[in-house]
Design a protein around this motif. Structure first.
Motif, PDB file in Angstrom:
ATOM      1  N   ALA A 266       0.838  -1.189   0.000  1.00 57.42           N
ATOM      2  CA  ALA A 266       0.000   0.000   0.000  1.00 57.42           C
ATOM      3  C   ALA A 266       0.871   1.236   0.000  1.00 57.42           C
ATOM      4  CB  ALA A 266      -0.907  -0.003   1.235  1.00 57.42           C
ATOM      5  N   ALA A 267       0.242   2.402  -0.090  1.00 55.63           N
ATOM      6  CA  ALA A 267       0.989   3.652  -0.093  1.00 55.63           C
ATOM      7  C   ALA A 267       1.872   3.733   1.133  1.00 55.63           C
ATOM      8  CB  ALA A 267       0.013   4.833  -0.111  1.00 55.63           C
ATOM      9  N   SER A 268       3.022   4.408   0.955  1.00 62.08           N
ATOM     10  CA  SER A 268       3.981   4.488   2.047  1.00 62.08           C
ATOM     11  C   SER A 268       3.389   5.237   3.225  1.00 62.08           C
ATOM     12  CB  SER A 268       5.250   5.207   1.572  1.00 62.08           C
ATOM     13  OG  SER A 268       4.933   6.507   1.147  1.00 62.08           O
ATOM     14  N   PRO A 269       3.842   4.908   4.454  1.00 62.15           N
ATOM     15  CA  PRO A 269       3.297   5.574   5.636  1.00 62.15           C
ATOM     16  C   PRO A 269       3.630   7.045   5.650  1.00 62.15           C
ATOM     17  CG  PRO A 269       5.160   4.156   6.197  1.00 62.15           C
ATOM     18  CD  PRO A 269       4.822   3.886   4.777  1.00 62.15           C
ATOM     19  N   ALA A 270       2.865   7.792   6.448  1.00 60.23           N
ATOM     20  CA  ALA A 270       3.101   9.228   6.549  1.00 60.23           C
ATOM     21  C   ALA A 270       4.497   9.489   7.055  1.00 60.23           C
ATOM     22  CB  ALA A 270       2.072   9.852   7.497  1.00 60.23           C
ATOM     23  N   GLN A 271       5.063  10.589   6.601  1.00 59.12           N
ATOM     24  CA  GLN A 271       6.426  10.935   6.988  1.00 59.12           C
ATOM     25  C   GLN A 271       6.417  11.814   8.231  1.00 59.12           C
ATOM     26  OE1 GLN A 271       9.299   9.818   5.097  1.00 59.12           O
ATOM     27  NE2 GLN A 271       7.645   8.487   4.475  1.00 59.12           N
ATOM     28  N   SER A 272       7.350  11.574   9.119  1.00 52.07           N
ATOM     29  CA  SER A 272       7.500  12.407  10.299  1.00 52.07           C
ATOM     30  C   SER A 272       8.263  13.664   9.911  1.00 52.07           C
ATOM     31  CB  SER A 272       8.269  11.630  11.376  1.00 52.07           C
ATOM     32  OG  SER A 272       9.608  11.438  10.961  1.00 52.07           O
ATOM     33  N   PRO A 273       8.294  14.711  10.781  1.00 54.39           N
ATOM     34  CA  PRO A 273       9.012  15.941  10.441  1.00 54.39           C
ATOM     35  C   PRO A 273      10.452  15.709  10.067  1.00 54.39           C
ATOM     36  CG  PRO A 273       7.614  16.290  12.353  1.00 54.39           C
ATOM     37  CD  PRO A 273       7.566  14.823  12.047  1.00 54.39           C
ATOM     38  N   SER A 274      11.095  14.682  10.606  1.00 58.58           N
ATOM     39  CA  SER A 274      12.502  14.426  10.300  1.00 58.58           C
ATOM     40  C   SER A 274      12.676  13.646   9.018  1.00 58.58           C
ATOM     41  CB  SER A 274      13.145  13.649  11.453  1.00 58.58           C
ATOM     42  OG  SER A 274      12.532  12.390  11.593  1.00 58.58           O
ATOM     43  N   GLY A 275      11.568  13.224   8.378  1.00 63.35           N
ATOM     44  CA  GLY A 275      11.661  12.491   7.130  1.00 63.35           C
ATOM     45  C   GLY A 275      11.563  10.993   7.312  1.00 63.35           C
ATOM     46  N   ALA A 276      11.598  10.484   8.534  1.00 66.54           N
ATOM     47  CA  ALA A 276      11.507   9.045   8.781  1.00 66.54           C
ATOM     48  C   ALA A 276      10.048   8.614   8.767  1.00 66.54           C
ATOM     49  CB  ALA A 276      12.134   8.700  10.129  1.00 66.54           C
ATOM     50  N   ALA A 277       9.823   7.349   8.401  1.00 60.05           N
ATOM     51  CA  ALA A 277       8.463   6.836   8.356  1.00 60.05           C
ATOM     52  C   ALA A 277       7.869   6.786   9.759  1.00 60.05           C
ATOM     53  CB  ALA A 277       8.453   5.442   7.730  1.00 60.05           C
ATOM     54  N   ALA A 278       6.672   7.287   9.892  1.00 54.05           N
ATOM     55  CA  ALA A 278       5.999   7.252  11.187  1.00 54.05           C
ATOM     56  C   ALA A 278       5.579   5.826  11.502  1.00 54.05           C
ATOM     57  CB  ALA A 278       4.779   8.164  11.162  1.00 54.05           C
ATOM     58  N   PRO A 279       5.674   5.402  12.755  1.00 55.40           N
ATOM     59  CA  PRO A 279       5.264   4.037  13.120  1.00 55.40           C
ATOM     60  C   PRO A 279       3.807   3.802  12.773  1.00 55.40           C
ATOM     61  CG  PRO A 279       6.444   5.107  14.922  1.00 55.40           C
ATOM     62  CD  PRO A 279       6.163   6.163  13.904  1.00 55.40           C
ATOM     63  N   ALA A 280       3.519   2.598  12.310  1.00 51.69           N
ATOM     64  CA  ALA A 280       2.146   2.249  11.971  1.00 51.69           C
ATOM     65  C   ALA A 280       1.302   2.172  13.245  1.00 51.69           C
ATOM     66  CB  ALA A 280       2.110   0.921  11.238  1.00 51.69           C
ATOM     67  N   LYS A 281       0.045   2.500  13.116  1.00 47.43           N
ATOM     68  CA  LYS A 281      -0.901   2.369  14.220  1.00 47.43           C
ATOM     69  C   LYS A 281      -1.819   1.205  13.905  1.00 47.43           C
ATOM     70  CE  LYS A 281       0.530   6.108  16.378  1.00 47.43           C
ATOM     71  NZ  LYS A 281       1.217   6.026  17.679  1.00 47.43           N
ATOM     72  N   GLY A 282      -2.075   0.381  14.887  1.00 50.64           N
ATOM     73  CA  GLY A 282      -2.927  -0.759  14.634  1.00 50.64           C
ATOM     74  C   GLY A 282      -3.253  -1.499  15.906  1.00 50.64           C
ATOM     75  N   PRO A 283      -3.808  -2.698  15.792  1.00 51.14           N
ATOM     76  CA  PRO A 283      -4.241  -3.449  16.969  1.00 51.14           C
ATOM     77  C   PRO A 283      -3.099  -3.869  17.883  1.00 51.14           C
ATOM     78  CG  PRO A 283      -4.387  -4.793  14.987  1.00 51.14           C
ATOM     79  CD  PRO A 283      -4.133  -3.403  14.540  1.00 51.14           C
ATOM     80  N   LEU A 284      -1.851  -3.858  17.373  1.00 50.50           N
ATOM     81  CA  LEU A 284      -0.716  -4.274  18.210  1.00 50.50           C
ATOM     82  C   LEU A 284       0.134  -3.087  18.655  1.00 50.50           C
ATOM     83  CD1 LEU A 284       0.479  -7.537  16.403  1.00 50.50           C
ATOM     84  CD2 LEU A 284      -1.211  -7.259  18.229  1.00 50.50           C
ATOM     85  N   THR A 285      -0.393  -1.881  18.496  1.00 49.87           N
ATOM     86  CA  THR A 285       0.345  -0.707  18.954  1.00 49.87           C
ATOM     87  C   THR A 285       0.623  -0.813  20.451  1.00 49.87           C
ATOM     88  OG1 THR A 285      -0.654   0.693  17.256  1.00 49.87           O
ATOM     89  CG2 THR A 285       0.266   1.803  19.182  1.00 49.87           C
ATOM     90  N   GLY A 286       1.866  -0.573  20.836  1.00 47.10           N
ATOM     91  CA  GLY A 286       2.263  -0.672  22.238  1.00 47.10           C
ATOM     92  C   GLY A 286       2.736  -2.055  22.640  1.00 47.10           C
ATOM     93  N   ARG A 287       2.650  -3.035  21.734  1.00 44.74           N
ATOM     94  CA  ARG A 287       3.100  -4.401  22.028  1.00 44.74           C
ATOM     95  C   ARG A 287       4.484  -4.636  21.440  1.00 44.74           C
ATOM     96  NH1 ARG A 287      -0.157  -7.927  24.836  1.00 44.74           N
ATOM     97  NH2 ARG A 287      -2.279  -7.117  25.023  1.00 44.74           N
ATOM     98  N   THR A 288       5.280  -5.463  22.115  1.00 42.64           N
ATOM     99  CA  THR A 288       6.622  -5.813  21.646  1.00 42.64           C
ATOM    100  C   THR A 288       6.696  -7.297  21.367  1.00 42.64           C
ATOM    101  OG1 THR A 288       7.653  -4.025  22.928  1.00 42.64           O
ATOM    102  CG2 THR A 288       9.077  -5.835  22.218  1.00 42.64           C
ATOM    103  N   VAL A 289       7.160  -7.637  20.175  1.00 39.80           N
ATOM    104  CA  VAL A 289       7.336  -9.024  19.770  1.00 39.80           C
ATOM    105  C   VAL A 289       8.805  -9.247  19.445  1.00 39.80           C
ATOM    106  CG1 VAL A 289       6.736 -10.791  18.067  1.00 39.80           C
ATOM    107  CG2 VAL A 289       4.998  -9.154  18.832  1.00 39.80           C
ATOM    108  N   VAL A 290       9.379 -10.306  19.967  1.00 40.96           N
ATOM    109  CA  VAL A 290      10.751 -10.682  19.620  1.00 40.96           C
ATOM    110  C   VAL A 290      10.692 -11.899  18.710  1.00 40.96           C
ATOM    111  CG1 VAL A 290      12.957 -11.583  20.481  1.00 40.96           C
ATOM    112  CG2 VAL A 290      11.821  -9.688  21.664  1.00 40.96           C
TER     113      VAL A 290
END
Length: 332
Positions: free
Chosen positions: A93-117
């Motif tokens: 899909a289209a690339s994620p929104a860009q942050s002010p510094s030019g880096a891709a902003a983290p995706a938001k979704g059902p696993l936001t705030g979760r850490t998977v190793v």
């Protein structure tokens, strides 16, 4: 030298009638404009030097735009839309929104705030570092080799290559749901990491789920996948009492989703057809303090299983099954 297609030369002064000056033949307005032209031209050139542009600060046509950088805290604005970040594959899909510094902003979704190793099994360099990987490390209840080489298909496709590829595919799927994904290694180190370090990475990341990705090396005719669950063990640094229950839940969800997505069956050579096996001799499980399982995606030594494991399309399905199982476990 004058060519046939060149414009005629101006009239020479000698051709002017002697009773009239040569300039008298020009209308007065023409003479006035001719006199003003050099002054106007000089003024326009001076304006370009002072402003550095052709009009209103716009870049002259045909000239490339200078690179624009936005620095955090500055008032600078980019004069052109940022170039979209490359996608991760066909159909992205289209690339994620860009942050002010030019880096891709983290995706938001059902696993936001979760850490998977995710722990890609073995390392392609282990074959050249037998001394290092054969050193014994403490797994709490015992001592075992730091790591092993892993297996290969009969054609030479390495388990370490397979596990890293599937892990990367699963990472992309999980990050698209908002999860933070940590790898135990990226295939960028000469060997390892050791099994105790792999466990420590998951623990220090405070992972909500840890999955170690592998493929088996059983004899031909043995087919299918299985998920290895931690047994209840206690000794030294090993104490799995708190993770046995949630790890089983994680393993069951991965087994269910993996089988459905890939079309593979649970292993026909262990686990009594459930696709679930409990073991107490794996340091990566014994030393984990976070819910963790091992997934053996198939048997590399069986030609039919190997054909699937070597297929990029099948590996994408495997990654989807893993990601779906983790998502279900985390309530996403």
């Amino acid at each position: 030298m004058r060519y046939d297609d060149s414009p005629p030369l101006p009239e020479s002064r000698s051709s002017i009638s002697p009773d009239r000056p040569w300039f008298a033949r020009r209308p007065a307005l023409t003479v006035a404009l001719a006199a003003l032209a050099p002054t106007c031209l000089a003024g326009w050139v001076l304006a370009q030097v002072l402003t550095g542009s052709d009009s209103g600060g716009r870049q002259p046509e045909g000239m490339p735009l200078a690179a624009s950088h936005t620095t955090a805290g500055s008032d600078a604005k980019a004069s052109a839309s940022p170039t979209p970040a490359p996608g991760t594959g066909p159909g992205t899909a289209a690339s994620p929104a860009q942050s002010p510094s030019g880096a891709a902003a983290p995706a938001k979704g059902p696993l936001t705030g979760r850490t998977v190793v995710i722990d890609p099994g073995h390392n392609t360099g282990n074959f050249q570092h037998s001394a290092e990987i054969n050193k014994q490390v403490d797994i709490g209840t015992n001592r075992k080799e730091c790591d092993t080489t892993g297996t290969t298909t009969n054609s030479g496709y390495m388990e370490a290559e397979f596990s890293l590829d599937v892990s990367r595919r699963a990472r992309a799927l999980l990050e698209a749901k908002g999860a933070k994904v940590v790898f135990t290694h990226e295939g960028d180190r000469p060997w390892g990491p050791c099994i105790n370090e792999r466990a420590r990475i998951g623990n220090e990341a405070a992972a909500d789920a840890v999955v170690s990705v592998h493929a088996d090396g059983a004899s031909a005719g043995n087919r299918g996948f299985h998920v290895i669950l931690p047994a209840r063990v206690k000794g030294g640094a090993a104490d799995t009492a708190k993770i046995v229950g949630p790890s089983r839940d994680l393993g069951e969800r991965i087994a269910s989703n993996f089988g459905r997505t890939t079309g593979s069956s649970p292993a026909n050579y262990l686990g009594s057809g459930t696709g679930l096996v409990v073991r107490d001799d794996l340091g990566g499980l014994n030393l984990s303090t976070r819910p963790k399982v091992f997934l053996e995606c198939g048997n590399m030594r069986d030609d039919k299983d190997a054909a699937q494991l070597m297929s990029p399309e099948w590996r994408q399905k495997a990654a989807q099954g893993i990601a779906d199982g983790i998502t279900g476990f985390l309530g996403g």
